[in-house]
Design an enzyme around this catalytic site. Sequence first.
Site, PDB file in Angstrom:
ATOM      1  N   HIS A 116       0.835  -1.204   0.000  1.00 64.81           N
ATOM      2  CA  HIS A 116       0.000   0.000   0.000  1.00 64.81           C
ATOM      3  C   HIS A 116       0.865   1.246   0.000  1.00 64.81           C
ATOM      4  O   HIS A 116       2.068   1.212   0.284  1.00 64.81           O
ATOM      5  CB  HIS A 116      -0.957  -0.004   1.202  1.00 64.81           C
ATOM      6  CG  HIS A 116      -0.291   0.110   2.541  1.00 64.81           C
ATOM      7  ND1 HIS A 116       0.058   1.320   3.101  1.00 64.81           N
ATOM      8  CD2 HIS A 116       0.075  -0.838   3.447  1.00 64.81           C
ATOM      9  CE1 HIS A 116       0.599   1.118   4.288  1.00 64.81           C
ATOM     10  NE2 HIS A 116       0.635  -0.182   4.525  1.00 64.81           N
ATOM     11  N   CYS A 161       2.682  -4.935   6.900  1.00 67.48           N
ATOM     12  CA  CYS A 161       2.449  -4.685   5.480  1.00 67.48           C
ATOM     13  C   CYS A 161       3.664  -4.015   4.838  1.00 67.48           C
ATOM     14  O   CYS A 161       4.577  -3.567   5.525  1.00 67.48           O
ATOM     15  CB  CYS A 161       1.206  -3.821   5.289  1.00 67.48           C
ATOM     16  SG  CYS A 161      -0.330  -4.772   5.322  1.00 67.48           S
TER      17      CYS A 161
END
Length: 594
Positions: free
Chosen positions: A469, A488
Amino acid sequence: MKIPGGQPQMHSIRTVRLRPTPRTLATATLLAALLFVDGCHRHRKTVSAPNTTDYADNIEGVTKSPTLSILRWPNYSDYQPAVATFYDDRNNEVAWTRDGKPTKQALAFIQAFSDAAAKGLNPEDYDASLWGGRIQKLAGKNEDDFAQFDVAMTIAVMRYVSDLHIGRVNPTHFNFDIDVNTKKYDLAEFVSDQAVDADDVPKLVTSIEPNSEQYRKTEAALAHYLDLAEQQTQSNVAPLTVVAKPVSVGESFAEAGALLDRLKLEGDAPSDEIATTIYDKAISDSVKRYQHRHGITEDGKLTPQTVKSLNVPLSARVTQLQNSLERWRWLPDQYLNARIIVNLPEFVLHAYDAQHQPEFTMKVVVGKVVGEHQTPVFAHMMRYLVFRPYWSVPVDIAKKELVPHIVTNKDYLATKNFEVTNTKGDILTNYTAHQVSQGGVMVREKPGPKNSLGLVKFMFPNQYDVYLHSTPATELFNRTRRDFSHGCVRVQEPAKLAAWVLDGQKDRDNNDWDIDKVTETMNSGPDNHQVNLKTPIPIVIFYVTGFVEDDGDTHFFDDIYGYDAQLQAVLAKGMPYPVKREPVVAKTVPGDTL
């Protein structure tokens, strides 16, 4: 399918009363003899050339045990079923000797065992130093020696073939979510049909290895560093003195000559460069090149971190490359040449075209080393993107980082761009800090440029709820070491990556997903807008501390998560290496990893 340990088929005989004449007695004797032959010799289940069964009883006795004392690693229980099937399929014929001497294939494999270090393997795992003595013993014509030689060779070949093809240790032992089972050979069949009579053993060995340019480049780098490590050992040069503070251009430096020699060894300094007692620009440029290859801030100064790295023996760099080869072998074929590879200790994403030619790289931020936030290692398919996403805050993060503020200020979440929902997704205005801490209600951050996930996330559904992301915290990409996330992977150039991922696709209005369209959607498009990929993209979240970059240089990185150390600890214990799948720690609480 072969049936291990298959039993001979015995023919059913109906009892008939006959007068015991000499003729009928002779017929009965002949029939019994024929039945005995038919019952004891089954059809061979191998295409290899027939060989002698003179040592069949001896071989059968050896293969019944899961250990063979003449081996360096006597316990071969993990291969015993395959070994038993191998000999059962050939009616316990020998495979690796003819006329009392080793076959040319046996000798070729013995040479391969001796050269195993060049493949990143340990020659002694295949008894490399023991085969000469075993061959000499064959001259004594002892049946047990022939049987043990043959079975030992079969075990060694199976170990070598398997290790070279899928690696030595099952990656799931380290909680790496990579499945090697799809790559496994039927070893009994492969060795009997492909190896025993191989015309060209080196060619066969090459075909076993991963068909990957990165693998081949790593193997070539290993050969180079094996040579460099030998040179360094023979030179017996003392390590550099660790500096108290960085040394800059123009400063006096007594060890400039030793530093220059060290830089020349790996090719970071020109071979004809002459040292003085001054840390001059030429040395600084060479240090900068070294820093570039080792993930160190590229300022050209001789820092304590740089000296510490220079003092790492090149034998340790050899080990790093060996570990890299091991992990490349783990990858299933569909991910071996994945279009996206995120190398965690490098903090870099590598993108490749459909022919696996390099397209671009970009910096990434990965999971923190401390606090159980390490980014997991796994291979999956990227299937869709979400523009302007919500961030659903995991309960543990909400409890630790948001609840203390809610206790003192009930409007805290609203002021920080968060909202609270029930399990149906309905927005709530009345809730308590206790409900948030217990997961009775869910907290999510509203879409927008300040959202912790940024303006786009790249989804490859997995049990860890980990994805790529964007991020509003772009200043972190200026750091050399970038482990700051909760697991992440944050990407430096999200619009560029999104346009590349969506290349060739059109939106609902038949517009191309070019960089302008992507940027517009990120900045002013609909919230939580999902775009499915027509063709999923293989992505590997990987971990190698020795990597040959697109420029051909070998780069080394710190073992940030300690995975190299774990692998070496397992290999040091010797065979049999772990093959049992260990439980993979999956995410069990709701919310999006950050």
